[in-house]
Design an enzyme around this catalytic site. Structure first.
Site, PDB file in Angstrom:
ATOM      1  N   VAL A   9       0.838  -1.216   0.000  1.00  0.00           N
ATOM      2  CA  VAL A   9       0.000   0.000   0.000  1.00  0.00           C
ATOM      3  C   VAL A   9       0.871   1.264   0.000  1.00  0.00           C
ATOM      4  O   VAL A   9       0.674   2.170  -0.821  1.00  0.00           O
ATOM      5  CB  VAL A   9      -0.965   0.015   1.213  1.00  0.00           C
ATOM      6  CG1 VAL A   9      -1.588   1.400   1.385  1.00  0.00           C
ATOM      7  CG2 VAL A   9      -2.049  -1.038   1.064  1.00  0.00           C
ATOM      8  N   ASN A  29      12.677  -0.985   6.401  1.00  0.00           N
ATOM      9  CA  ASN A  29      13.743  -1.957   6.686  1.00  0.00           C
ATOM     10  C   ASN A  29      13.552  -3.237   5.869  1.00  0.00           C
ATOM     11  O   ASN A  29      14.255  -4.215   6.087  1.00  0.00           O
ATOM     12  CB  ASN A  29      13.807  -2.285   8.185  1.00  0.00           C
ATOM     13  CG  ASN A  29      12.551  -2.973   8.684  1.00  0.00           C
ATOM     14  OD1 ASN A  29      11.569  -3.083   7.942  1.00  0.00           O
ATOM     15  ND2 ASN A  29      12.569  -3.425   9.921  1.00  0.00           N
ATOM     16  N   TYR A 147      -1.243  -7.606  16.328  1.00  0.00           N
ATOM     17  CA  TYR A 147      -1.541  -6.617  15.275  1.00  0.00           C
ATOM     18  C   TYR A 147      -2.706  -5.720  15.696  1.00  0.00           C
ATOM     19  O   TYR A 147      -2.598  -4.498  15.675  1.00  0.00           O
ATOM     20  CB  TYR A 147      -1.868  -7.375  13.991  1.00  0.00           C
ATOM     21  CG  TYR A 147      -2.133  -6.499  12.788  1.00  0.00           C
ATOM     22  CD1 TYR A 147      -1.112  -5.709  12.236  1.00  0.00           C
ATOM     23  CD2 TYR A 147      -3.386  -6.481  12.179  1.00  0.00           C
ATOM     24  CE1 TYR A 147      -1.354  -4.924  11.107  1.00  0.00           C
ATOM     25  CE2 TYR A 147      -3.626  -5.708  11.056  1.00  0.00           C
ATOM     26  CZ  TYR A 147      -2.614  -4.932  10.519  1.00  0.00           C
ATOM     27  OH  TYR A 147      -2.854  -4.150   9.409  1.00  0.00           O
ATOM     28  N   LYS A 151      -2.273  -1.701  16.698  1.00  0.00           N
ATOM     29  CA  LYS A 151      -2.947  -0.630  15.940  1.00  0.00           C
ATOM     30  C   LYS A 151      -3.874   0.165  16.858  1.00  0.00           C
ATOM     31  O   LYS A 151      -3.999   1.385  16.719  1.00  0.00           O
ATOM     32  CB  LYS A 151      -3.730  -1.220  14.768  1.00  0.00           C
ATOM     33  CG  LYS A 151      -2.853  -1.774  13.663  1.00  0.00           C
ATOM     34  CD  LYS A 151      -2.123  -0.678  12.901  1.00  0.00           C
ATOM     35  CE  LYS A 151      -1.335  -1.257  11.723  1.00  0.00           C
ATOM     36  NZ  LYS A 151      -0.612  -0.235  10.950  1.00  0.00           N
TER      37      LYS A 151
HETATM   38  P1  NAD Z   1       3.416  -4.355   3.593  1.00  0.00           P
HETATM   39  O1  NAD Z   1       4.016  -5.383   4.497  1.00  0.00           O
HETATM   40  O2  NAD Z   1       3.515  -4.561   2.135  1.00  0.00           O
HETATM   41  O3  NAD Z   1       4.023  -2.906   3.930  1.00  0.00           O
HETATM   42  C1  NAD Z   1       4.552  -2.566   5.181  1.00  0.00           C
HETATM   43  C2  NAD Z   1       5.946  -1.994   4.996  1.00  0.00           C
HETATM   44  O4  NAD Z   1       6.464  -1.595   6.270  1.00  0.00           O
HETATM   45  C3  NAD Z   1       6.941  -3.000   4.421  1.00  0.00           C
HETATM   46  O5  NAD Z   1       7.646  -2.418   3.343  1.00  0.00           O
HETATM   47  C4  NAD Z   1       7.871  -3.299   5.595  1.00  0.00           C
HETATM   48  O6  NAD Z   1       9.164  -3.675   5.185  1.00  0.00           O
HETATM   49  C5  NAD Z   1       7.819  -1.985   6.345  1.00  0.00           C
HETATM   50  N1  NAD Z   1       8.170  -2.096   7.764  1.00  0.00           N
HETATM   51  C6  NAD Z   1       7.620  -2.913   8.694  1.00  0.00           C
HETATM   52  N2  NAD Z   1       8.214  -2.738   9.890  1.00  0.00           N
HETATM   53  C7  NAD Z   1       9.145  -1.767   9.726  1.00  0.00           C
HETATM   54  C8  NAD Z   1      10.079  -1.141  10.598  1.00  0.00           C
HETATM   55  N3  NAD Z   1      10.185  -1.470  11.893  1.00  0.00           N
HETATM   56  N4  NAD Z   1      10.884  -0.178  10.092  1.00  0.00           N
HETATM   57  C9  NAD Z   1      10.805   0.180   8.790  1.00  0.00           C
HETATM   58  N5  NAD Z   1       9.929  -0.382   7.920  1.00  0.00           N
HETATM   59  C10 NAD Z   1       9.124  -1.350   8.379  1.00  0.00           C
HETATM   60  O7  NAD Z   1       1.885  -4.228   4.066  1.00  0.00           O
HETATM   61  P2  NAD Z   1       0.671  -3.376   3.462  1.00  0.00           P
HETATM   62  O8  NAD Z   1      -0.447  -4.303   3.264  1.00  0.00           O
HETATM   63  O9  NAD Z   1       1.102  -2.526   2.342  1.00  0.00           O
HETATM   64  O10 NAD Z   1       0.307  -2.484   4.716  1.00  0.00           O
HETATM   65  C11 NAD Z   1       0.772  -1.153   4.857  1.00  0.00           C
HETATM   66  C12 NAD Z   1       0.089  -0.498   6.040  1.00  0.00           C
HETATM   67  O11 NAD Z   1      -1.327  -0.461   5.818  1.00  0.00           O
HETATM   68  C13 NAD Z   1       0.314  -1.276   7.349  1.00  0.00           C
HETATM   69  O12 NAD Z   1       0.462  -0.359   8.407  1.00  0.00           O
HETATM   70  C14 NAD Z   1      -0.969  -2.050   7.511  1.00  0.00           C
HETATM   71  O13 NAD Z   1      -1.245  -2.316   8.861  1.00  0.00           O
HETATM   72  C15 NAD Z   1      -1.984  -1.103   6.897  1.00  0.00           C
HETATM   73  N6  NAD Z   1      -3.172  -1.842   6.432  1.00  0.00           N
HETATM   74  C16 NAD Z   1      -3.136  -2.576   5.263  1.00  0.00           C
HETATM   75  C17 NAD Z   1      -4.283  -3.269   4.873  1.00  0.00           C
HETATM   76  C18 NAD Z   1      -4.326  -4.077   3.593  1.00  0.00           C
HETATM   77  O14 NAD Z   1      -5.385  -4.636   3.286  1.00  0.00           O
HETATM   78  N7  NAD Z   1      -3.274  -4.161   2.812  1.00  0.00           N
HETATM   79  C19 NAD Z   1      -5.437  -3.230   5.666  1.00  0.00           C
HETATM   80  C20 NAD Z   1      -5.408  -2.500   6.843  1.00  0.00           C
HETATM   81  C21 NAD Z   1      -4.282  -1.791   7.210  1.00  0.00           C
END
Ligand code: NAD
Length: 311
Positions: A9, A29, A147, A151
């Site tokens: 995202v 990271n 999780y 959040k």
């Molecule tokens: P994703 O895992 O593809 O993206 C998360 C990113 O955060 C990754 O690139 C990861 O390497 C980075 N990351 C994690 N911990 C880290 C740290 N300590 N330091 C630096 N970078 C770090 O997941 P996503 O689905 O793209 O989700 C992105 C955000 O949106 C998240 O916060 C997630 O909770 C939220 N979200 C996503 C969805 C969905 O349906 N995709 C739904 C609800 C919430």
């Protein structure tokens, strides 16, 4: 600053911010994200990618991080069910220590702070569809709690900085989002079903497949997030779609759209897996003028194409 900027995202969010002229620093990271998701931006003059764990103090020697930010968008967090089992402590830290640290930085910079929260804040909801006024039904010690509670803590911390320090904040509760740049093996339903369909393997639907999710194509979600950034609204505000479907329907649709010969099969379901999930989008519509536009079959086709080119 977009934390987690190399993730699914957030990398689309970075694209949207750059497209409207912003200068963007992504901090990641790569624990669940990938440099590949932002490889097309390597030469972009307004984009900087910094490799750092945001649960640790931010690297102070980095020029891009020394500047004042107008907005800090906290999107870093492992977010898939397999991550809940494999990275529980990393999830808790990024939702707590990192959130507090970024809130401090936003306060120092007088930046707007956008918190990426989740529909998981509602747990296994007893109210359907879920309005923002619903407080949720979360098992605080279950396998998903790292999780969900991280959040919920992030939301509480964000509101505390808003109330106590007058920080300009916005909280978005994101519902199930899909699209290109998801990891095929991340354990979420859509990438799993698409990968299985493309390989002609059985589609493994959890439980009876009657549980529902409302799926949102990533471009629609990003439009909502950018609208929240611009709005000055505090939220929390739900963002997603009302296209609610059962997991069985989702599996059958993916098999049909990918022209696969895969059979839909049923496997045991994870603990505390929510039964139903659909956002009440009234606030997003009235406060942000948000309206998702991508038809689920179009979005799924685009996602299947992305996975097919990488198989
Ligand atoms: P994703 O895992 O593809 O993206 C998360 C990113 O955060 C990754 O690139 C990861 O390497 C980075 N990351 C994690 N911990 C880290 C740290 N300590 N330091 C630096 N970078 C770090 O997941 P996503 O689905 O793209 O989700 C992105 C955000 O949106 C998240 O916060 C997630 O909770 C939220 N979200 C996503 C969805 C969905 O349906 N995709 C739904 C609800 C919430």
């Amino acid at each position: 600053m977009v934390t987690g900027g190399a993730g699914f995202v957030p990398s689309h969010l970075v694209d949207a911010l750059l497209a409207r002229g912003a200068t963007v620093v992504a901090v990641d990271n790569f624990i669940t994200g990938s440099k590949e998701n932002v490889a097309h931006l390597a030469e972009h003059p307004r984009f900087t990618l910094i490799e750092a764990d945001i649960s640790e103090p931010l690297p102070s020697h980095t020029e891009a991080l020394a500047k004042r930010f107008d907005a800090i968008m906290h999107f870093a967090s492992p977010a898939s069910p397999t991550d809940f089992a494999q990275l529980p402590l990393e999830i808790l830290r990024v939702g707590s220590v990192a959130t507090l640290q970024l809130l401090d930085r936003a306060h120092a910079d007088r930046a707007r702070f956008i918190m990426a929260s989740t529909s998981e804040a509602y747990g296994d909801p007893l109210v359907h569809p879920q309005p923002e006024t619903y407080w949720g039904n979360v098992n605080p010690v279950g396998v998903r709690s790292v999780y969900d509670e991280a959040k919920r803590f992030s939301e509480a911390a964000t509101m505390a900085y808003h109330r106590f320090h007058g920080l300009d904040v916005g909280i978005v509760r994101i519902f199930n989002t899909y699209g290109p740049r998801m990891r095929p093996d991340d354990g979420r339903a859509i990438p799993t079903f698409v990968s299985q369909a493309l390989r002609g393997e059985p589609i493994t639907v959890h439980g009876t497949g009657e549980q529902t999710r409302s799926i949102c194509y990533v471009d629609d979600l990003v439009r909502g997030i950018v609208a929240l950034l611009d709005s000055g609204e505090t939220g929390p505000i739900n963002c997603g779609t009302e296209h609610e479907m059962t997991m069985r329907e989702l599996a059958e649709t993916i098999v049909r759209l990918s022209g696969s010969s895969s059979q839909v099969t049923f496997v045991p379901r994870g603990a505390d897996d929510p039964e139903k999930r659909r956002p009440d989008l009234t606030l997003a519509r009235t406060l942000l003028g948000y309206e998702p536009t991508v038809d689920p079959e179009d979005g799924l086709r685009r996602t299947i194409e992305y996975f097919a080119t990488r198989a």
